[in-house]
Write a protein that holds these residues in place. Structure first.
Motif, PDB file in Angstrom:
ATOM      1  N   GLY A 114       1.081  -0.986  -0.239  1.00 17.10           N
ATOM      2  CA  GLY A 114      -0.381   0.038   0.223  1.00 17.10           C
ATOM      3  C   GLY A 114       1.023   1.427  -0.370  1.00 17.10           C
ATOM      4  N   VAL A 115       1.885   1.382   0.420  1.00 17.60           N
ATOM      5  CA  VAL A 115       2.649   2.299   1.283  1.00 17.60           C
ATOM      6  C   VAL A 115       3.836   2.495  -0.680  1.00 17.60           C
ATOM      7  N   GLY A 116       3.828   1.101  -1.354  1.00 18.68           N
ATOM      8  CA  GLY A 116       4.116   1.105  -2.363  1.00 18.68           C
ATOM      9  C   GLY A 116       3.417   1.968  -3.034  1.00 18.68           C
ATOM     10  N   LEU A 117       2.454   2.037  -3.578  1.00 20.02           N
ATOM     11  CA  LEU A 117       1.423   1.889  -4.731  1.00 20.02           C
ATOM     12  C   LEU A 117       1.034   3.781  -4.045  1.00 20.02           C
ATOM     13  N   CYS A 118       1.457   3.988  -2.521  1.00 20.15           N
ATOM     14  CA  CYS A 118       1.053   6.022  -2.618  1.00 20.15           C
ATOM     15  C   CYS A 118       2.300   6.690  -2.757  1.00 20.15           C
ATOM     16  N   SER A 119       3.231   5.808  -2.719  1.00 20.82           N
ATOM     17  CA  SER A 119       5.031   6.929  -2.878  1.00 20.82           C
ATOM     18  C   SER A 119       4.783   7.843  -3.833  1.00 20.82           C
ATOM     19  N   SER A 120       4.069   7.895  -4.861  1.00 28.32           N
ATOM     20  CA  SER A 120       4.151   8.479  -6.199  1.00 28.32           C
ATOM     21  C   SER A 120       3.545   9.719  -5.697  1.00 28.32           C
ATOM     22  N   LEU A 121       2.450  10.639  -4.965  1.00 28.11           N
ATOM     23  CA  LEU A 121       1.332  10.782  -4.607  1.00 28.11           C
ATOM     24  C   LEU A 121       2.151  11.652  -3.367  1.00 28.11           C
ATOM     25  N   PRO A 122       1.527  13.080  -2.853  1.00 25.81           N
ATOM     26  CA  PRO A 122       2.278  13.902  -2.014  1.00 25.81           C
ATOM     27  C   PRO A 122       1.319  13.914  -0.924  1.00 25.81           C
ATOM     28  N   LEU A 123       1.507  12.917   0.018  1.00 24.65           N
ATOM     29  CA  LEU A 123       0.876  12.034   0.669  1.00 24.65           C
ATOM     30  C   LEU A 123       1.856  12.932   2.173  1.00 24.65           C
ATOM     31  N   PRO A 124       1.297  13.250   3.276  1.00 22.71           N
ATOM     32  CA  PRO A 124       2.412  13.485   4.648  1.00 22.71           C
ATOM     33  C   PRO A 124       2.392  11.607   4.850  1.00 22.71           C
TER      34      PRO A 124
END
Length: 332
Positions: free
Chosen positions: A235-245
């Motif tokens: 899940g972290v890998g999927l979201c790694s390209s997004l500017p999430l906090p």
């Protein structure tokens, strides 16, 4: 937000009604709207499309020609509009002819609607309804992270391939934010970050075969158990390209960690986990149990009894806070 205005057909006016703004991009050809649509012209509200009317390409072309910024629906039609939005959200999120800002608003409106359903189901009266305003504001503030083409594509995939995961995430978000709100009073940035983490905490499951999650964990082979345990990191890998906090990523990565260090993926102990992660892990377990994800659907009382029996796994102070909220809602 709603406003009050007389609605009419251009010649006659109707009684005062509450009107809500909606985007003209929500008019999808070959769809029937279970709501009436209005335009504002010369300080008057005029009927644009009748309830039950089939939308056509002509409707879209006419709106473009008029350069309409907003359409309006009556408050009495709001629930029908939200049902229409939820039914068509995938098509809207994937339509690249619609500006990113408008597609992000689709996600916002549909998520608020689902959060309201979860709030009313999980935390019915006499919970103070003003608490839902905080959740609604949190979802609105999250758009600064999600109003991007890549984020919208990932959200569309999440909703398409993991509809129940999405609804579960929203339900966990409602419980997590309500519980965290008993500790954090004014840190809106933290609330937004944790809320996003709660919604997307299981997104990594999209990378694994869905049949893995239809079986009881203790009946799986060691290999399959290890695959399931990989979903937080995926899940972290999927979201790694997004500017999430950072707090959002921590929620996704650590939501299966435990106080005694027997969780996964890192085996972190309670002293290493942020308070918001501890709350999320309890709310995640509670919602899974009351949904019957691993077998028989448990009542709220049975779910809390089960969690309380696992004293070494969960922070007991955070559990007491959740129990107090559910007791106020007459659910224990």
């Amino acid at each position: 937000m709603g406003s009050t205005a007389p609605a009419g057909n251009g010649n006659n006016t109707k009684k005062q009604v509450t009107l809500f703004k909606v985007s003209p991009y929500m008019v999808i050809p070959s769809r029937v709207g279970g709501f009436s649509l209005y335009l504002k012209q010369d300080n008057r509200v005029v009927l644009y499309a009748e309830r039950g009317e089939l939308f056509t390409e002509e409707h879209k072309a006419r709106l473009a020609m008029l350069d309409v910024d907003y359409l309006y629906i009556e408050g009495t039609d709001y629930s029908q509009y939200m049902s229409y939005l939820q039914e068509n959200i995938l098509e809207l999120l994937n339509d690249e002819s619609i500006p990113v800002k408008e597609r992000a608003r689709v996600w916002h409106d549909a998520t608020v609607s689902l959060a309201k359903e979860a709030f009313d189901t999980s935390l019915p009266a006499p919970i103070d309804k003003r608490q839902f305003k905080r959740i609604q504001s949190l979802i609105s503030n999250s758009l600064k992270f999600l109003a991007r083409e890549d984020a919208l594509k990932e959200m569309a995939r999440f909703i398409k391939d993991g509809d129940e995961l999405f609804k579960h995430g929203i339900a966990v978000m409602v419980l997590t934010i309500t519980t965290l709100g008993t500790i954090v009073k004014d840190n809106s940035d933290l609330m937004v970050a944790v809320g996003l983490g709660a919604i997307f905490h299981d997104i990594g499951k999209l990378e694994l075969p869905p049949e893995l999650f239809r079986k009881r964990f203790d009946t799986l082979s060691r290999r399959d158990q290890d695959l399931i345990k990989s979903h937080p990191a995926l899940g972290v890998g999927l979201c790694s390209s997004l500017p999430l906090p950072q707090e959002t990523l921590q929620c996704i990565l650590f939501h299966h960690e435990r106080e005694d260090g027997l969780g996964y993926p890192s085996g972190s102990t309670g002293s290493m986990l942020p308070t918001y992660v501890k709350i999320l892990s309890i709310c995640n377990e509670y919602d899974n149990l009351t949904r019957g994800v691993d077998g028989r659907k448990k009542t709220p009382f049975e779910a809390l009894t089960h969690i309380k029996s696992m004293r070494s796994s969960y922070d007991q102070e955070m559990l007491k806070r959740l129990i107090a909220i559910l007791a106020k809602a007459n659910l224990t």
